[in-house]
Design a protein around this motif. Structure first.
Motif, mmCIF file in Angstrom:
data_model
loop_
_atom_site.group_PDB
_atom_site.id
_atom_site.type_symbol
_atom_site.label_atom_id
_atom_site.label_comp_id
_atom_site.label_asym_id
_atom_site.label_seq_id
_atom_site.Cartn_x
_atom_site.Cartn_y
_atom_site.Cartn_z
ATOM 1 N N ASN A 81 1.056 -1.089 -0.269
ATOM 2 C CA ASN A 81 0.308 -0.098 0.200
ATOM 3 C C ASN A 81 0.925 1.096 -0.092
ATOM 4 O O ASN A 81 1.534 1.929 1.227
ATOM 5 N N HIS A 89 -5.084 5.587 1.901
ATOM 6 C CA HIS A 89 -4.244 4.972 2.426
ATOM 7 C C HIS A 89 -5.266 4.278 3.552
ATOM 8 O O HIS A 89 -5.151 2.759 3.205
ATOM 9 N N PHE A 92 -7.746 1.188 1.713
ATOM 10 C CA PHE A 92 -7.015 0.533 1.615
ATOM 11 C C PHE A 92 -6.546 -0.745 2.537
ATOM 12 O O PHE A 92 -6.883 -2.134 2.119
ATOM 13 N N GLU A 93 -6.409 -0.155 3.362
ATOM 14 C CA GLU A 93 -5.691 -1.159 4.836
ATOM 15 C C GLU A 93 -7.346 -1.472 5.139
ATOM 16 O O GLU A 93 -7.225 -2.732 5.844
ATOM 17 N N ARG A 96 -7.960 -4.927 2.890
ATOM 18 C CA ARG A 96 -6.973 -5.221 3.129
ATOM 19 C C ARG A 96 -8.119 -6.724 4.259
ATOM 20 O O ARG A 96 -7.580 -7.586 4.358
#
Length: 102
Positions: A81, A89, A92-93, A96
């Motif tokens: 990332n 950010h 995206f986490e 995940r």
């Protein structure tokens, strides 16, 4: 025989039957005099002739969308990332974590 009729219309005193298959056309041609007699008995006076033809347009049968009953995640959530924007950010986490938890 009604399964073979797609639709019918009248144009210029001609009664057109649009049929779905050539076999139905042969059947209707065979029974043309019977259809003429029935039309005369039903007092439809503006028809002089009957014609039959088979449409060459294929109907598309749409299948209803079926959601997959079970989905198996093929990813393990292992990716880099390198996004510098903090909001993206974090998104995206979150993605995940969703992947790792499934």
């Amino acid at each position: 025989m009604k399964k073979g009729v797609k639709f019918a219309y009248i144009r210029n005193q001609i009664f057109f039957f649009v049929l779905t298959h050539p076999v139905y056309k042969m059947e209707f041609e065979y029974n043309k005099s019977l259809i003429n007699d029935l039309l005369k008995k039903s007092n439809i006076a503006n028809i002089d002739e009957i014609r039959f033809f088979v449409t060459n347009r294929i109907e598309k049968k749409e299948k209803p969308y079926e959601a997959p009953s079970s989905y198996q995640e093929r990813s393990y959530g292992i990716f880099e990332n390198s996004i510098k924007d903090e909001n993206l950010h974090e998104k995206f986490e979150e993605i995940r974590q969703i992947i790792k938890n499934s």
